[in-house]
Design a protein around this motif. Sequence first.
Motif, PDB file in Angstrom:
ATOM      1  N   PRO A 204       0.843  -1.299   0.142  1.00 62.82           N
ATOM      2  CA  PRO A 204      -0.073  -0.040   0.143  1.00 62.82           C
ATOM      3  C   PRO A 204       0.880   1.363  -0.057  1.00 62.82           C
ATOM      4  N   MET A 208       0.905   4.165  -2.905  1.00 62.38           N
ATOM      5  CA  MET A 208       0.728   5.630  -2.665  1.00 62.38           C
ATOM      6  C   MET A 208       1.844   6.451  -3.041  1.00 62.38           C
ATOM      7  N   GLU A 211       2.043   6.810  -6.938  1.00 60.45           N
ATOM      8  CA  GLU A 211       0.920   7.647  -7.314  1.00 60.45           C
ATOM      9  C   GLU A 211       1.156   9.164  -7.156  1.00 60.45           C
ATOM     10  N   GLN A 212       1.725   9.310  -5.892  1.00 67.61           N
ATOM     11  CA  GLN A 212       1.768  10.895  -5.593  1.00 67.61           C
ATOM     12  C   GLN A 212       3.229  11.411  -5.571  1.00 67.61           C
ATOM     13  N   ALA A 243      -6.355  -2.285  -6.864  1.00 69.16           N
ATOM     14  CA  ALA A 243      -6.743  -0.627  -6.591  1.00 69.16           C
ATOM     15  C   ALA A 243      -7.737   0.006  -7.319  1.00 69.16           C
ATOM     16  N   TRP A 257      -9.469  -0.988  -1.720  1.00 65.71           N
ATOM     17  CA  TRP A 257      -8.297   0.032  -2.026  1.00 65.71           C
ATOM     18  C   TRP A 257      -8.632   1.404  -1.004  1.00 65.71           C
ATOM     19  N   LYS A 258      -9.917   1.742  -1.625  1.00 68.70           N
ATOM     20  CA  LYS A 258     -10.549   3.126  -0.978  1.00 68.70           C
ATOM     21  C   LYS A 258     -10.569   3.008   0.582  1.00 68.70           C
ATOM     22  N   ARG A 261      -6.880   3.225   1.855  1.00 73.24           N
ATOM     23  CA  ARG A 261      -6.145   4.206   1.636  1.00 73.24           C
ATOM     24  C   ARG A 261      -6.504   5.285   2.717  1.00 73.24           C
ATOM     25  N   ILE A 264      -4.625   3.391   5.985  1.00 70.61           N
ATOM     26  CA  ILE A 264      -3.233   3.159   6.266  1.00 70.61           C
ATOM     27  C   ILE A 264      -2.624   4.423   7.172  1.00 70.61           C
TER      28      ILE A 264
END
Length: 314
Positions: A204, A208, A211-212, A243, A257-258, A261, A264
Amino acid sequence: LESYATCPFRFLAERVLKIEPLEDIELAVDYRARGQLVHGALARLHQRVNDARGGPTSPGDLDEETFDGFLAETLDALERRGGGPLDEALDAIDRRLWREWAQEYQQQHRDYDALWDDCSDKPKPTWFEVSFGRARGSESPVSCEEPLELAIGGEEVRIAGRIDRLDLGAAAGRRVFNVIDYKTGTRASFAPEAAVQGTALQLPLYVMAAEQLLLVGERAVPWQAGYWLLQDKGFKPRRALKAHRCSEDQIEVEPTWKDLRAKIPSTVKALVEGMRRGQFPVDSVDEQCTRNCPMRTICRINQVRSLEKTWQRP
């Protein structure tokens, strides 16, 4: 983070007090060194294939003769141990294992490639050994020194990591990516419950970070993240973190995943607070931890369990 969540006492002994067990006087395999060798070899293999083909290419798309040629080049480039006859023998064993695993790897990749019917462009190996939050030389072009920052209740936690592989593809007109983590062992799987507990945070957090930070310029969304078992059958979708998915030509976030997120960051904050408060009780979530833990000779987990003592985890 995962080590602390699994056993705070072992985390204290290894990471805080820097205690090292006495070495056994016996011949043993250095699994850490073997893992580093295999990870580096796979990165070089994929990079060599991509450079030769002018872009991201799956080994499954190559004929066997071409793949064997790339494999031979990679094998020749592997670093050798420096030392005497023992090191040479261990080096020969690791090289033979690498060749055996790599020969199975092409079929594993063909099975992996067949999973992405919902993608207009199936995810292909694109970036390798990608770091975030670390300053190192000769990194992947998408690596960055900026850490993943989690802001939770006025606190900020900065996380660094290194991702084995990022695969990029496309679905419903959007860029999508997969996170791949190689494992030379025979067991590894992802479970959302373990992620919330803190013992399976790697995938996870890597998603993140990708993506970020790493793929923010691509505006890519995460598709799947999973472990690749080199000694087994490679990537196992049933044990992966899903995801997003494609539904009626639209990309939809997976409910799991929602939910993850959102949870976490709180899990990470609780673990960090436990470390800062010096909470290192003898308490392991692994009921078979005494089998191979290097700290078992100084740990009193059996006494704790016999008295049915419990610790309320963060």
